[in-house]
Write a protein that holds these residues in place. Sequence first.
Motif, PDB file in Angstrom:
ATOM      1  N   SER A 436       0.844  -1.197   0.000  1.00 17.85           N
ATOM      2  CA  SER A 436       0.000   0.000   0.000  1.00 17.85           C
ATOM      3  C   SER A 436       0.878   1.245   0.000  1.00 17.85           C
ATOM      4  O   SER A 436       1.383   1.657   1.042  1.00 17.85           O
ATOM      5  N   PRO A 437       1.115   1.852  -1.159  1.00 15.59           N
ATOM      6  CA  PRO A 437       1.987   3.037  -1.209  1.00 15.59           C
ATOM      7  C   PRO A 437       1.384   4.256  -0.530  1.00 15.59           C
ATOM      8  O   PRO A 437       2.075   5.242  -0.311  1.00 15.59           O
ATOM      9  N   ASN A 438       0.098   4.210  -0.169  1.00 19.00           N
ATOM     10  CA  ASN A 438      -0.552   5.355   0.460  1.00 19.00           C
ATOM     11  C   ASN A 438      -0.366   5.385   1.969  1.00 19.00           C
ATOM     12  O   ASN A 438      -0.859   6.298   2.624  1.00 19.00           O
ATOM     13  N   TYR A 439       0.302   4.413   2.531  1.00 16.70           N
ATOM     14  CA  TYR A 439       0.523   4.396   3.977  1.00 16.70           C
ATOM     15  C   TYR A 439       1.431   5.565   4.374  1.00 16.70           C
ATOM     16  O   TYR A 439       2.481   5.775   3.767  1.00 16.70           O
ATOM     17  N   LYS A 440       1.012   6.317   5.379  1.00 14.38           N
ATOM     18  CA  LYS A 440       1.759   7.502   5.812  1.00 14.38           C
ATOM     19  C   LYS A 440       3.041   7.095   6.521  1.00 14.38           C
ATOM     20  O   LYS A 440       3.031   6.340   7.485  1.00 14.38           O
ATOM     21  N   CYS A 441       4.170   7.600   6.045  1.00 10.02           N
ATOM     22  CA  CYS A 441       5.460   7.287   6.653  1.00 10.02           C
ATOM     23  C   CYS A 441       5.503   7.838   8.076  1.00 10.02           C
ATOM     24  O   CYS A 441       5.083   8.970   8.336  1.00 10.02           O
ATOM     25  N   GLU A 442       6.023   7.036   9.024  1.00  8.29           N
ATOM     26  CA  GLU A 442       6.088   7.466  10.421  1.00  8.29           C
ATOM     27  C   GLU A 442       7.050   8.640  10.602  1.00  8.29           C
ATOM     28  O   GLU A 442       6.846   9.488  11.474  1.00  8.29           O
ATOM     29  N   TYR A 443       8.077   8.716   9.802  1.00 13.48           N
ATOM     30  CA  TYR A 443       8.989   9.860   9.899  1.00 13.48           C
ATOM     31  C   TYR A 443       8.292  11.131   9.412  1.00 13.48           C
ATOM     32  O   TYR A 443       8.472  12.202   9.996  1.00 13.48           O
ATOM     33  N   ASP A 444       7.480  11.005   8.359  1.00 14.21           N
ATOM     34  CA  ASP A 444       6.703  12.165   7.903  1.00 14.21           C
ATOM     35  C   ASP A 444       5.717  12.612   8.974  1.00 14.21           C
ATOM     36  O   ASP A 444       5.482  13.817   9.158  1.00 14.21           O
ATOM     37  N   ARG A 445       5.126  11.650   9.694  1.00 19.22           N
ATOM     38  CA  ARG A 445       4.239  12.005  10.806  1.00 19.22           C
ATOM     39  C   ARG A 445       5.012  12.777  11.867  1.00 19.22           C
ATOM     40  O   ARG A 445       4.501  13.743  12.449  1.00 19.22           O
ATOM     41  N   PHE A 446       6.214  12.350  12.143  1.00 21.69           N
ATOM     42  CA  PHE A 446       7.050  13.015  13.142  1.00 21.69           C
ATOM     43  C   PHE A 446       7.338  14.460  12.729  1.00 21.69           C
ATOM     44  O   PHE A 446       7.227  15.385  13.548  1.00 21.69           O
ATOM     45  N   ILE A 447       7.690  14.671  11.461  1.00 23.26           N
ATOM     46  CA  ILE A 447       7.939  16.024  10.970  1.00 23.26           C
ATOM     47  C   ILE A 447       6.660  16.852  11.005  1.00 23.26           C
ATOM     48  O   ILE A 447       6.682  18.053  11.350  1.00 23.26           O
TER      49      ILE A 447
END
Length: 737
Positions: A436-447
């Motif tokens: 699923s390429p639409n899964y939000k990256c956890e590092y992007d969530r952190f930023i």
Amino acid sequence: MSDQGIMLQWSLDKTSRDVVGVARGILEAATTDDVQVLAMLACENFGAIVAMSPESCHKAFLLCNRSHKSAMISFIKVQVGYRKGDCGWQLAQSDAGLRFLGLAACLISLGSWDGAVILHNLIYSTASDKRLVPTSQHLKKLLQALESRLSTSGFTESAIGWALIFSNELYGSPEAQSLEKAEDKLNYTMTPPNNVVCELTKGLSQLARVGEQLQKIEIVTTSEHAAWLVAFIKWCLGRPPVIILKGNRPLAPETDNNIIVRLAKRGTELRMNTFDCIGNIKNLVATDKLPRVPFSGMVDVRTFGLATLNRHFGHPDEPKYRACLQALPHACKSARRRMKVIGDSIRAHWRYNDVPDPEEWRSSSTQLFKGDAFPPLGQISRALHNYTGNSSEKAPLSLRELPDIEYLGHLPSVSLVRKKIKSTCPCHDCQMTNPSPNYKCEYDRFIDQICECVAHVMAISLLHSNDPKGVQVFFGSEISKMTISNIVLTVKQHPIDINFHLSDILGFVIPMLGHQPPRVATWMMSSWHDQTIFPRIFSNETLQKEEILALECIPGAIIRGEEYFNNVMVSPICDDWKFEARTDIDDEDHPLSEQRTRIKDAIVPKNLFKEFQLQWMVEIRDTAILTSLTMPQLHGIPIRNPRRIWDAALDSVFVDCSHDPATPYHPQSLNTWDLQPVDPRRQKWDHPDVGIVQSYQNEPVRCFTLTSGHPAIVRMQACLNCCIECSELVPDRYVIV
């Protein structure tokens, strides 16, 4: 002892029979706040059986007995403050009313509707006559009326304080570690179920009464729902309960308190048991349906910041927490430089691609400044210092001296967090295996979470308060994902400048203070939660190159005449009005031709409008005050939208130079026109004209000139020659002297 005293009942039917003989103050209070008289009387009588500590009653008295005026807002002729005779003031005149106000200060943190439902159940269960119990809707109106008095009671701050204590005490526990692995966190600011609050209120009342059989209360709850309950018990009794952490470890040395709160892991059933004098146990509540809704309320900036950091990053020893503290100063500095705020009306008015960049016009003798919404870096440093919970005695970090970095990921602590997240994040970019390429990256969530904190700091830097307690912000407000995404673009690996419209900034600053204007695009002033905010530029009527969006925060409500108002909005008469584009008014018969005069002789800065003053037009409506702006001395008495001053000031260019400001200007190659403030637009698009509004040191006229919504060259401490030379930097090529 009578049975009625033991059952904690009061006579509602007597209240209804005597309503005709009620004191005049009660009727006036109910009329002032548009609440039901019966609801107000019922709550006051119910307060007689509520357990409430003397400290909480004293706080309620100090808040609700205020009747002073904090300020007079002269530009729209309203007062900000408090007055005698409203519901809060009237209830504060009796002991029973003060007890109820203490309870109401806690219930409003659950939301006005949930608080009203709880209050309705409490009144219904204790009233001797069930037929005349006020409805939940009536009680909701009363709580909303009291909210403006009780919002700054400090109960929400107390609950957040307990939440931070539990977070620190449970750091490293097996439950916290397991949730951390699942990329989940314990949120210690959750509200308890309504039935638990009802039973606890009745239990505390019985426990506080002499001669009651109830001797002990024991509550088993999750750590996420415990903070509000502990704060409520301390608020009502004046002392905290005995708190037993997981593993039967007491939080503090046990006292003789007869209330015990036991913390259990998430998913545990919430139970409330009572013990009488002979050891009989009675279960009052047993539920596993626990709400996942955080409580809310007004808190100071330091409490708000610490609670936000704890919710996003956990304990201060967490790597994410330390990385955020290291990244925030750099992110705030980058956002300050790259967040470009422009007026709302630029969407339809100007073609800025054809306007030269002001940076290209800088010289050793001339300084140009584009209108800036935000304050200098020093003020942002102080806002960040307060937001991160630092002591006021400690000097804030200087953002100006902070070295520039290309990317937050280059910071040591952020780099470590990034490596850790990348090794476990299941997103497609990190593992290249997630289907699923639409899964939000956890590092992007952190930023994103860091950028949410940046938005908070930038908003707080715009707020100014004359209250000794400082600015109060609303814990529970949210910032839109679009705003956070735009701020991310200013701090990412290849940062870029991002344009924010005026309403975009106000769209997250105003809700952060708990205000709810019907429309941000026409907002002028508002009063919610015991705090009134309004733009500084309208109160001092002075153009400035920085901090154009500065907001003043004053404790109290907006009062005009004998009525309270929540909002002041732009009048619909001038809301959507815009200048028509004009290409040529060279015709002497054109109605606007009389508004301009050709200048042929040398001129020096002067004021041609000495007797001209701004006049604010005010109209009272049922839900808001409507306002517009005019200048009666001008031809035709034009009516303008005051928000256009903001629009134009943000897009104007402010000029300083090292030359003598009184140096005469001699018209040469340019056709120079003497313009009127009513219409300063460019005279002719096909040859190099320049217009001058000669309003030297007349700030009201300078402000009114910008109500056209068209930016100008604004002369600060500069000579006319330098101002006219850079007139190409604005589309209409005119100068406000």
